[in-house]
Design an enzyme around this catalytic site. Structure first.
Site, PDB file in Angstrom:
ATOM      1  CG  ASP A   1      -2.113  -0.694   1.153  1.00 14.54           C
ATOM      2  OD1 ASP A   1      -2.498  -0.981   0.018  1.00 14.54           O
ATOM      3  OD2 ASP A   1      -2.741  -0.960   2.202  1.00 14.54           O
TER       4      ASP A   1
ATOM      5  CE  LYS B   1      -6.544   0.775  -1.424  1.00 14.59           C
ATOM      6  NZ  LYS B   1      -7.608   0.148  -0.683  1.00 14.59           N
TER       7      LYS B   1
ATOM      8  CG  MET C   1      -8.944   6.523   6.957  1.00 10.99           C
ATOM      9  SD  MET C   1      -9.791   5.180   6.111  1.00 10.99           S
ATOM     10  CE  MET C   1     -10.642   4.397   7.461  1.00 10.99           C
TER      11      MET C   1
HETATM   12  N1  SAH Z   1      -4.793  -0.410   9.357  1.00 10.08           N
HETATM   13  C1  SAH Z   1      -4.250   0.887   9.661  1.00 10.08           C
HETATM   14  C2  SAH Z   1      -5.253   1.982   9.396  1.00 10.08           C
HETATM   15  C3  SAH Z   1      -5.650   2.073   7.946  1.00 10.08           C
HETATM   16  S1  SAH Z   1      -6.758   3.360   7.606  1.00 10.08           S
HETATM   17  C4  SAH Z   1      -3.742   0.898  11.104  1.00 10.08           C
HETATM   18  O1  SAH Z   1      -3.987  -0.032  11.852  1.00 10.08           O
HETATM   19  O2  SAH Z   1      -3.029   1.845  11.473  1.00 10.08           O
HETATM   20  C5  SAH Z   1      -5.669   4.656   7.136  1.00 10.08           C
HETATM   21  C6  SAH Z   1      -5.633   5.726   8.186  1.00 10.08           C
HETATM   22  O3  SAH Z   1      -4.821   5.313   9.254  1.00 10.08           O
HETATM   23  C7  SAH Z   1      -5.038   7.039   7.733  1.00 10.08           C
HETATM   24  O4  SAH Z   1      -5.984   7.845   7.071  1.00 10.08           O
HETATM   25  C8  SAH Z   1      -4.632   7.655   9.058  1.00 10.08           C
HETATM   26  O5  SAH Z   1      -5.728   8.199   9.742  1.00 10.08           O
HETATM   27  C9  SAH Z   1      -4.194   6.425   9.839  1.00 10.08           C
HETATM   28  N2  SAH Z   1      -2.735   6.196   9.775  1.00 10.08           N
HETATM   29  C10 SAH Z   1      -2.109   5.092   9.359  1.00 10.08           C
HETATM   30  N3  SAH Z   1      -0.783   5.216   9.534  1.00 10.08           N
HETATM   31  C11 SAH Z   1      -0.570   6.421  10.085  1.00 10.08           C
HETATM   32  C12 SAH Z   1       0.579   7.134  10.531  1.00 10.08           C
HETATM   33  N4  SAH Z   1       1.806   6.610  10.447  1.00 10.08           N
HETATM   34  N5  SAH Z   1       0.401   8.349  11.056  1.00 10.08           N
HETATM   35  C13 SAH Z   1      -0.803   8.909  11.176  1.00 10.08           C
HETATM   36  N6  SAH Z   1      -1.925   8.282  10.761  1.00 10.08           N
HETATM   37  C14 SAH Z   1      -1.819   7.061  10.242  1.00 10.08           C
END
Ligand code: SAH
Length: 465
Positions: free
Chosen positions: A35, A57, A171
């Site tokens: 991703d 994406k 998100m």
């Molecule tokens: N599965 C992922 C989340 C996926 S949804 C998890 O467990 O972290 C994607 C969202 O995750 C982004 O829009 C943001 O809100 C958050 N996100 C993921 N990685 C991030 C990071 N390193 N810093 C800040 N937000 C993050």
């Protein structure tokens, strides 16, 4: 042939936050689909035959449609491949991991899920916010700010606003004004602290802290955007006390990937983010080494050449004793240092040794000296066509050896060559410096060929107290 899909959690960004089994699955994979949020240096853990598929994406712009991703997973598994679907954070925390698993189950494909550290918890810790704390919050709630157009349940704002615990939105950046308004409208105190954390655990991590009334302004002022976490709750105030600042925080360094990680460890322990690029693979060449037996002096160009020489000797029924009584010359001090670790003490290094007319040099593709008999013991083959990085995002790149510089230079695209103009190169030795100066680096900084010295120079150049 039975393939299998692994839905693998990559963690929040920092590559070292991958799990041990995750690292093993990457090494075993035939195909990796990854991703946008996944750090590209994780791909260095894959094997040399792996097929890498970028299905990243962009927000509002689906580079590869989810249905297509599902189809790819099924198709690869059906032809017997070990497939890794590398997903940011934890695969089952948003990001549609559950939907991918359902498709695999329906299609009768073997699959497994390997958890990852979710940004929803670790992202807070990265800026000194414990998600729970006895004085401030005894629960936490992770909520999506992004809704499927139709069909998905609406958020129960009444309920969310009444929670005493920490509320984390993922998100949610496009909806930030609406989130604040809804929370206030349903009874949350206007002065409730809010933190926005962008790119948590990564070199580009940024944070602002405010409250429900002013956070939108602050986000605009400091230009924070997705991907970010929105954290609402009293625990946010702890960041002031618990956010740890390290001297190289925010520094983004590129290193050649190698098993010798001391350089990596030292940089990362000082707060830098170190990504690594894949080194070329050294493919052994079949050669007749009888010239070595007769030579009085042997020049060894690299550690790899020494290893290969020993392998060929033992395959022929002899060993290091074949070298007894011969003068051993290492190409440079770095090679000499490594030779010691395999039990060979060099009698000298180039160019300080006068070479006789008849000597043998063992190395890779090209001789480093002009006379003598050259034996090429291996050929280098690149593992990829280009460096999988936006080089403009790096502050520094480090070259411990000439070889590592050659591997790097070979992979540069014209665009990446241009990006070197904002990067400082730290080179461990004068010869490497000469070659690095032919590239377009902003500055080439020559260091002693020692890891401690190099780290010290980097701290002088970038560190803050
Ligand atoms: N599965 C992922 C989340 C996926 S949804 C998890 O467990 O972290 C994607 C969202 O995750 C982004 O829009 C943001 O809100 C958050 N996100 C993921 N990685 C991030 C990071 N390193 N810093 C800040 N937000 C993050």
């Amino acid at each position: 042939m039975n393939g299998r899909v692994t839905l693998l959690g990559a963690g929040p960004g920092d590559p070292e936050l991958l799990t041990l089994i995750g690292k093993r699955r990457l090494a075993e994979a035939d195909v990796v689909l990854y991703d946008r949020l996944v750090d590209p240096s994780l791909l260095a853990f894959t094997n040399s035959q792996v097929k890498l598929v970028d299905v990243g994406k962009l927000p509002q712009h689906h580079k590869v449609k989810q249905t297509r991703i599902n189809q790819l997973l099924v198709n690869y598994a059906r032809v017997g491949k070990k497939v890794v679907r590398l997903k940011a954070g934890d695969p089952y925390v948003f990001g549609r991991g559950g939907e991918e698993a359902q498709v695999l189950e329906q299609e009768g494909v073997d699959f497994e899920v390997i958890p990852g550290i979710t940004s929803a918890i670790a992202g807070l810790a990265a800026v000194g916010i414990p998600i729970t704390h006895r004085d401030f919050a005894s629960s936490f709630h992770v909520i999506t700010g992004h809704h499927k157009k139709n069909g998905q349940k609406q958020l129960d704002w009444e309920n969310i606003a009444q929670q005493e615990g920490t509320v984390v939105f993922l998100m949610g950046m496009a909806q930030l004004p609406k989130i604040c308004t809804a929370l206030i409208k349903h009874g949350k105190d206007k002065k409730t602290p809010v933190a926005i954390i962008q790119w948590a655990t990564q070199w580009r991590q940024k944070m602002v802290i405010g409250d429900l009334t002013n956070i939108n302004e602050l986000v605009k002022e400091h230009q924070l955007s997705s991907p970010a976490l929105i954290v609402v709750g009293e625990v946010v105030t702890l960041s002031k006390q618990l956010n740890i600042h390290r001297p190289l925080q925010g520094l983004h360094v590129l290193l050649p990937y190698s098993k010798q990680h001391r350089l990596f460890n030292q940089l990362v322990d000082r707060g830098a983010t170190a990504d690594f690029y894949q080194r070329a693979v050294k493919v052994p060449q079949e050669v007749n080494i009888s010239a070595v037996e007769y030579a009085k002096l042997i020049v060894i160009d690299s550690v790899a050449a020494a290893h290969r020489l020993i392998t060929i000797l033992t395959a022929n029924g002899s060993d290091l004793r074949t070298l007894a009584g011969k003068t051993i010359v290492a190409l440079n001090h770095v090679v000499a240092h490594h030779l010691r670790t395999i039990g060979l003490i060099a009698d000298g290094t180039l160019p300080d040794v006068n070479l006789p007319a008849d000597y043998v040099e063992v190395g890779g593709e090209k001789p480093q000296t002009s006379a003598g008999t050259f034996l090429s013991l291996y050929q280098k083959v690149s593992r990829c066509d280009s460096l999988p990085f936006e080089l403009g995002e790096f502050n520094a790149v480090i070259f411990p050896s000439m070889d590592s510089l050659a591997d790097f230079a070979q992979l540069l695209t014209p665009k990446q060559e241009h990006q070197l103009m904002t990067i400082k190169a730290f080179v461990m030795g004068p010869k490497i410096s000469q070659v690095a100066n032919q590239l377009t680096f902003q500055k080439v900084i020559e260091c002693q060929p020692s890891i401690d010295e190099t780290v010290k120079r980097i701290e002088e150049e970038f560190g803050r107290d």
